[in-house]
Design an enzyme around this catalytic site. Sequence first.
Site, PDB file in Angstrom:
ATOM      1  N   ARG A   1       0.854  -1.198   0.000  1.00 36.48           N
ATOM      2  CA  ARG A   1       0.000   0.000   0.000  1.00 36.48           C
ATOM      3  C   ARG A   1       0.886   1.243   0.000  1.00 36.48           C
ATOM      4  NH1 ARG A   1      -1.413   1.599   4.647  1.00 36.48           N
ATOM      5  NH2 ARG A   1      -2.182  -0.393   5.387  1.00 36.48           N
TER       6      ARG A   1
ATOM      7  N   TYR B   1     -17.196  18.083 -13.873  1.00 39.62           N
ATOM      8  CA  TYR B   1     -17.469  16.651 -14.027  1.00 39.62           C
ATOM      9  C   TYR B   1     -18.526  16.243 -12.984  1.00 39.62           C
ATOM     10  CZ  TYR B   1     -16.799  11.622 -13.913  1.00 39.62           C
ATOM     11  OH  TYR B   1     -17.007  10.277 -13.945  1.00 39.62           O
TER      12      TYR B   1
ATOM     13  N   ASP C   1      -8.243  20.093 -12.862  1.00 33.02           N
ATOM     14  CA  ASP C   1      -8.540  18.760 -13.398  1.00 33.02           C
ATOM     15  C   ASP C   1      -8.213  18.823 -14.887  1.00 33.02           C
ATOM     16  OD1 ASP C   1      -9.678  16.511 -14.560  1.00 33.02           O
ATOM     17  OD2 ASP C   1     -11.386  16.471 -13.183  1.00 33.02           O
TER      18      ASP C   1
ATOM     19  N   LYS D   1      -8.922   8.044 -18.730  1.00 35.26           N
ATOM     20  CA  LYS D   1      -9.272   8.646 -20.019  1.00 35.26           C
ATOM     21  C   LYS D   1      -8.049   8.667 -20.956  1.00 35.26           C
ATOM     22  CE  LYS D   1     -13.011   9.084 -17.623  1.00 35.26           C
ATOM     23  NZ  LYS D   1     -13.372  10.271 -16.873  1.00 35.26           N
TER      24      LYS D   1
HETATM   25  C1  LIG Z   1     -13.880  10.587 -15.581  1.00 37.61           C
HETATM   26  C2  LIG Z   1     -13.531  11.878 -14.957  1.00 37.61           C
HETATM   27  C3  LIG Z   1     -13.262  11.967 -13.594  1.00 37.61           C
HETATM   28  C4  LIG Z   1     -13.391  10.784 -12.653  1.00 37.61           C
HETATM   29  O1  LIG Z   1     -12.463   9.802 -12.952  1.00 37.61           O
HETATM   30  P1  LIG Z   1     -12.672   8.226 -12.644  1.00 37.61           P
HETATM   31  O2  LIG Z   1     -11.397   7.641 -13.110  1.00 37.61           O
HETATM   32  O3  LIG Z   1     -13.864   7.787 -13.422  1.00 37.61           O
HETATM   33  O4  LIG Z   1     -12.912   8.112 -11.184  1.00 37.61           O
HETATM   34  C5  LIG Z   1     -12.892  13.204 -13.081  1.00 37.61           C
HETATM   35  N1  LIG Z   1     -12.819  14.295 -13.865  1.00 37.61           N
HETATM   36  C6  LIG Z   1     -13.080  14.254 -15.185  1.00 37.61           C
HETATM   37  C7  LIG Z   1     -12.982  15.497 -15.996  1.00 37.61           C
HETATM   38  C8  LIG Z   1     -13.452  13.051 -15.774  1.00 37.61           C
HETATM   39  O5  LIG Z   1     -13.730  13.014 -17.086  1.00 37.61           O
END
Ligand SMILES: *Cc1c(COP(=O)(O)O)cnc(C)c1O
Length: 379
Positions: free
Chosen positions: A46, A98, A170, A195
């Site tokens: 961890r 998001y 983000d 993504k």
């Molecule tokens: C998908 C997404 C998240 C969350 O990510 P996960 O990997 O699904 O937990 C946060 N911010 C944006 C802009 C996203 O597209």
Amino acid sequence: MKFNTKVIHAGVDPDPSTGAIMTPIFQTSTYVQNAPGDHKGYEYARTQNPTRDALQKNLAALENGNFGICFSSGLAATDGIIKMFSQGDEVIAMNDLYGGTYRAFTKVYARFGMQFHFADLTNPDNLEPLINANTKLIWIETPTNPMLSIIDIVAICAIAKKHGVLVCVDNTFASPYLQNPLDLGADIVVHSATKYLGGHSDVIHGCVIVKDKALADQLYFIQNATGAVPGPQDCFLILRGIKTLHLRVQRSCENAAVIAQFLRNHPKVEKVYWPGFTDHPNHEIAKKQMRMFGAMVSFTLKGDDFTEATRILSATHLFSLAESLGGVESLIGHPASMTHASIPKEERLKNGLVDSLIRLSVGVEDVDDLLADLQTAIG
Ligand SMILES: *Cc1c(COP(=O)(O)O)cnc(C)c1O
């Protein structure tokens, strides 16, 4: 090292015990010690894992930061950041956020006594009046999801700095290939590596990147203390995906530019949201802070025809109807009923997120096939 070299080499060295050129998947929970406290820097998985270490170094390099901290999902990364703060602290966030982040802010952390304010930060003048002595963090995404609004990172950071407030960006929608917020004054970058970084729609993963050692220490502490760590196989998949990040994102952006123009000329389409259009709000800022204009395109239909939107969403073949984005394959989605269903309708409409809004994540297929698919589906 330049970006296209970093994606392949940063943080990644041949395995010292075998010479394996690819970072091994260290699928282990613990590490043997010679004597109590006499170990090779690894005690429990961890806390440390060599596969994760390689990825963390690679991510830090891609965002021009000094430290990468990986989590089991994008939202777990967000969770790690918010856990640096305490009851009574306040966060100011962009109002087009998001959906999962909005949900976590308003439904989870608000219960622990933090306050969240939402504002249209595409105009940086809206930020300062909301800052008070309790404000600890500004949270932005740019381009935003799904309206692809552009926020001036430099302007937001200048205001935040004046008040001693941290800025978190983000950067999921842009990816580090297009935009590097730490270079523009941000303190914290967060990604859903699920993504573009992973890029192949086969893993859930998140990461935080910072320059500052004190911030990194807090985040590593939370990573270990609260435990939302990714497994080594997932870290390997992200490392592998990143090796082609520059190629994938570049091609996706090129395809998206062609598709955005096609949609804009289509008689059934009301409005196309894509930061590359010279009349897109804050286009000049996008041009300044991004390398290309991204591969996400949103559009609405004439008369905000929800029935027609629903038909189109099921009529494409190459564009698969699915949540998520940033993979090699093109996706089509309906934010109002999918990714943004957790946001109340009146909040959605305030931001222009109408019921006929369709969001495309443009992949790396041949653009002629993608155009033909949309042409047939839209009619
Ligand atoms: C998908 C997404 C998240 C969350 O990510 P996960 O990997 O699904 O937990 C946060 N911010 C944006 C802009 C996203 O597209």
